[in-house]
Each structure stands twice: as C-alpha cells, then as structure tokens.
Scaffold this motif. Structure first.
Motif, PDB file in Angstrom:
ATOM      1  N   LYS A 189       0.217   4.281   0.544  1.00  0.00           N
ATOM      2  CA  LYS A 189      -0.053   5.215   1.644  1.00  0.00           C
ATOM      3  C   LYS A 189      -0.182   4.477   2.980  1.00  0.00           C
ATOM      4  CE  LYS A 189      -2.188   8.764  -1.125  1.00  0.00           C
ATOM      5  NZ  LYS A 189      -3.414   9.423  -1.504  1.00  0.00           N
ATOM      6  N   GLY A 190       0.179   3.187   2.973  1.00  0.00           N
ATOM      7  CA  GLY A 190      -0.015   2.376   4.182  1.00  0.00           C
ATOM      8  C   GLY A 190       0.652   2.968   5.405  1.00  0.00           C
TER       9      GLY A 190
ATOM     10  N   ASP B 171       0.812  -1.215   0.000  1.00  0.00           N
ATOM     11  CA  ASP B 171       0.000   0.000   0.000  1.00  0.00           C
ATOM     12  C   ASP B 171       0.858   1.285   0.000  1.00  0.00           C
ATOM     13  OD1 ASP B 171      -1.861   1.908   0.369  1.00  0.00           O
ATOM     14  OD2 ASP B 171      -2.702   1.099   2.219  1.00  0.00           O
TER      15      ASP B 171
ATOM     16  N   ARG C 115       2.395  -1.338   5.766  1.00  0.00           N
ATOM     17  CA  ARG C 115       3.161  -0.167   6.227  1.00  0.00           C
ATOM     18  C   ARG C 115       4.559  -0.118   5.616  1.00  0.00           C
ATOM     19  NH1 ARG C 115       4.298  -0.354  11.787  1.00  0.00           N
ATOM     20  NH2 ARG C 115       4.713   1.877  11.711  1.00  0.00           N
TER      21      ARG C 115
ATOM     22  N   ARG D  43      -2.502  -5.147   7.511  1.00  0.00           N
ATOM     23  CA  ARG D  43      -2.274  -3.724   7.796  1.00  0.00           C
ATOM     24  C   ARG D  43      -0.794  -3.449   8.041  1.00  0.00           C
ATOM     25  NH1 ARG D  43      -6.987  -3.490  10.961  1.00  0.00           N
ATOM     26  NH2 ARG D  43      -5.919  -3.786  12.934  1.00  0.00           N
TER      27      ARG D  43
ATOM     28  N   LYS E 201      -1.342   5.835   6.734  1.00  0.00           N
ATOM     29  CA  LYS E 201      -2.662   5.509   7.316  1.00  0.00           C
ATOM     30  C   LYS E 201      -2.521   4.768   8.648  1.00  0.00           C
ATOM     31  CE  LYS E 201      -4.113   3.437   3.550  1.00  0.00           C
ATOM     32  NZ  LYS E 201      -4.748   2.848   2.367  1.00  0.00           N
ATOM     33  N   VAL E 202      -1.536   3.877   8.712  1.00  0.00           N
ATOM     34  CA  VAL E 202      -1.362   3.066   9.936  1.00  0.00           C
ATOM     35  C   VAL E 202      -0.004   3.417  10.521  1.00  0.00           C
ATOM     36  CG1 VAL E 202      -1.301   0.720  10.882  1.00  0.00           C
ATOM     37  CG2 VAL E 202      -2.681   1.200   8.851  1.00  0.00           C
ATOM     38  N   THR E 203      -0.027   4.077  11.661  1.00  0.00           N
ATOM     39  CA  THR E 203       1.238   4.571  12.220  1.00  0.00           C
ATOM     40  C   THR E 203       1.672   3.788  13.465  1.00  0.00           C
ATOM     41  OG1 THR E 203      -0.013   6.195  13.450  1.00  0.00           O
ATOM     42  CG2 THR E 203       0.906   6.919  11.343  1.00  0.00           C
TER      43      THR E 203
END
Ligand SMILES: Cc1cc2nc3c(=O)[nH]c(=O)nc-3n(C[C@H](O)[C@H](O)[C@H](O)COP(=O)(O)OP(=O)(O)OC[C@H]3O[C@@H](n4cnc5c(N)ncnc54)[C@H](O)[C@@H]3O)c2cc1C
Length: 329
Positions: free
Chosen positions: A5-6, A3, A46, A42, A9-11
């Motif tokens: 933008k992974g 992803d 990242r 998810r 979005k998930v930090t």
C-alpha cells in the motif's frame, strides 16, 4: 513487492535537499545534501512492482529496479547492492548523472510523481561504500588472453572491468593525461566529485586492470600494432567532435566550445596549472544549448564568478511538471 500500500500512503516524491544556491556557488562540491534513510525507505516503498516494469525497459542497463526498491524497503541494503551491481558496474556514476529515463517510464507517473528511482540507486551504492561492501573482485583464474580497451570513459571502464573479472588481462589506453573520459574532463565536480571515480579506479586496479594514460592509439601506437599485441581490442573512444554553429560572429574572441571551457575548468579544479584558462569571472556569459552540457557550463560560469549567465535554447521552455495532456510514462 515493497509495501503493497506504499504508493497509496505516500503520494509525494521526496528528494534530499539541495545546498542553498548562495552557498553552493562558492565551491565545487556536489549540489545535493546526503539523503535521509527514512525518506529513502518511504520512497522505495512506493514502487508498485508492476507486472510489466516499464522502468526496466526505460533503463538502458536494464536495471532490476523493483527488486532493489523492495530490498531497500525491507532494509536489506547489501542484497540491494548486489542486485544493483548485477546490471550496473558504476551506480555511483549513473545515480548522480543519468537523466533517469527509468523515472519517465515509471507507471506510478500516470497519476502520481514517479518513484525517486535514481535517488534509491545512489543511496544503495553510498551505503555499500560506507559499509565496505564494494571490494575488488579479482578473477579466480586467468584465461591467458589479452585485451586492449581504447578510451577510458564509462563505456571503456565498464568493458574493462567485466573483461578483467572474466579472467582476461586488460589494459586501458587513454590519450588524456588522466583516466575517466568525460567523467573526468567533461562533467564538473558539482555534479559528481572526482573521488567517486578515483575509488572505482582503485578497485579496478586491485582487480588487475592496467591503465595507460597519455597514450593515443593511432599516434603513439598504431592500431595495427595494438591488434598484433593483443588478442582483442575494444574501441570505446567516445565522441569528442563538437557541433559547430557557423553563423556570423562565430570567430569572435570569447566564443568557445563547451568542451574547451569545461576541460580547462575541470583541470583547474583538480589543482592543475592552466595558463590562459578560459574563465567567466567578471563576465556576462551566454550559454547556447540547454542540455546537460549547457547546464554544466552554466554551473561552472556561476562558480567562476560570472556577472550574469543567460541560457539560449532552441526548444520551447519545458513545463516544470508532467503536463495533463501527456499522462502516460
Ligand atoms: C559536458 C558534458 C556533460 C555530460 N553530462 C551528462 C550527464 O549529466 N548525464 C549523462 O548521462 N551523460 C552526460 N554526458 C554524456 C556522457 O558523458 C557520455 O555519454 C559518456 O561519457 C560517453 O562515454 P564513453 O565512454 O563512450 O566516452 P567518453 O567519456 O567520451 O570517453 C572516451 C575516451 O576515449 C579517449 N580516446 C578517444 N580516442 C582515443 C585514442 N585514439 N586513443 C586513446 N584514447 C582515446 C578520449 O580521450 C576519452 O577520454 C555529458 C557529456 C558532456 C560532454
């Protein structure tokens, strides 16, 4: 790339929960609960697929981490397993035991917690096992050459598997009564249950590797004899010499090397009779040294029913998180 933008979005890092301490010290089973596939996806998403993937370099095996992160994010677990096995014979061992220098090298770690690479690794191989993708890979033809591998720890086993698959006739010699080296008699089940080792050994046997436990090279067979009988010899004997602490009181009763203690405990957990086993039951225990071996002694002592366990380590107490003054992986 996983992803794009992974990582925005998930930090947060998300790992499977650990079994509660009061429950897990009642048995020898692994500490972590099985992972959740949505969380895993998810986390794999990242990965930034860095131009220079420092994780490759951090990993002593050169694991192709961004590739299998991407494949797991896309739901292509079988391909992920193939890419993982391209550099790693035993991801179920490293995915549980490795201190994960890949994660310390993860560039995302500069301003976010690193990708949970080790968890992705172990999840790939767990899925591969569950779906029956880990099958024997016997060689298509034999070379007629013979190889003796001395020592059955992870180094000897990986060498033996590669050489067998290349078509050589390989025998692994191990002085202990069981195959596995420190995977068998050093590392306790709560870090890695022995069934993972047994599964790989079956795969290796089915591929044609032969195992000879209870044979010490240099005693039962001389090194010269071995060299005469085999075309090549691989020495993978590990390092079983402990570092002593020659201080007053070292010779008192109740002071033991970790590997005297852990071998006996591992044998007992495997169901062996261990007369006069060193046990922490009902005792106040001090563990000197705060590395993996010290941690294994702490966990073992708790499971044996120690009254208290105190750990003494020479270094400063490390911070729980990466400090602001040390942001670079
Ligand atoms: C308690 C403990 C916990 C650890 N935990 C971790 C961890 O969590 N993560 C991690 O990454 N690393 C860990 N390590 C380190 C890791 O186990 C070792 O780096 C690894 O096992 C080394 O593999 P090896 O194959 O080189 O040797 P070993 O695993 O030591 O295997 C060598 C084998 O050779 C056999 N052998 C020796 N001489 C002969 C002979 N003459 N004839 C026949 N056989 C012989 C030995 O009996 C032994 O079984 C731990 C080590 C210890 C001691």
């Amino acid at each position: 790339m996983a992803d794009p933008k992974g990582f925005l979005k998930v930090t947060e890092r998300e790992l499977p929960p650990r079994r509660p301490v009061p429950v897990r010290i009642l048995d020898w089973k692994e500490v972590y609960e099985p992972g959740d596939s949505a969380v895993l996806r998810r986390q794999a998403g990242r990965c930034m697929d860095c131009g220079v993937p420092f994780c490759h370099k951090g990993c002593p095996l050169g694991n192709l981490i961004p590739e299998w992160n991407d494949l797991m994010w896309r739901g292509q677990a079988r391909s992920a397993s193939e890419r993982l096995h391209a550099t790693n014979n035993f991801p179920e061992f490293t995915g549980r035991l490795c201190p994960a220098p890949c994660e310390s090298s993860c560039v995302l770690g500069i301003n976010q917690p690193a990708v949970t690479i080790k968890q992705v690794e172990v999840s790939i191989i767990e899925e591969a096992f569950a779906r029956g993708w880990v099958e024997p890979e016997p060689p298509e033809r034999l070379t007629g050459k013979t190889v003796a591998v001395v020592g059955s720890g992870p180094a000897g086993l990986a060498a033996a598997q590669q050489l067998t698959r290349a078509g050589h006739t390989v025998a692994v010699f191990e002085r202990d009564d069981r195959i596995g080296g420190l995977l068998r008699y050093g590392i306790p089940d709560f870090k890695m249950e022995k069934r993972h080792l047994e599964y790989r050994l079956r795969q290796m046997q089915d591929e044609g590797t032969r195992f000879r436990a209870g044979v010490e090279i240099g005693r039962d067979i001389t090194w010269d004899q071995l060299r005469e009988r085999y075309d090549a010899v691989v020495i993978a004997t590990g390092a079983t010499v402990p570092r002593d602490l020659p201080i007053p009181g070292r010779d008192l009763a109740g002071v033991h090397f970790a590997m005297e203690y852990l071998v006996e405990s591992n044998k007992a957990v495997a169901g062996d009779q261990v007369p006069h086993q060193i046990s922490a039951a009902g005792k106040h225990v001090v563990v000197i040294g705060g590395g993996d071996t010290g941690a294994d002694c702490i966990g073992t002592a708790h499971r044996q029913g120690a009254l208290s366990v105190t750990n003494l380590a020479i270094g400063k107490q490390p911070p729980a998180e990466r400090p602001d003054t040390h942001p670079w992986p």
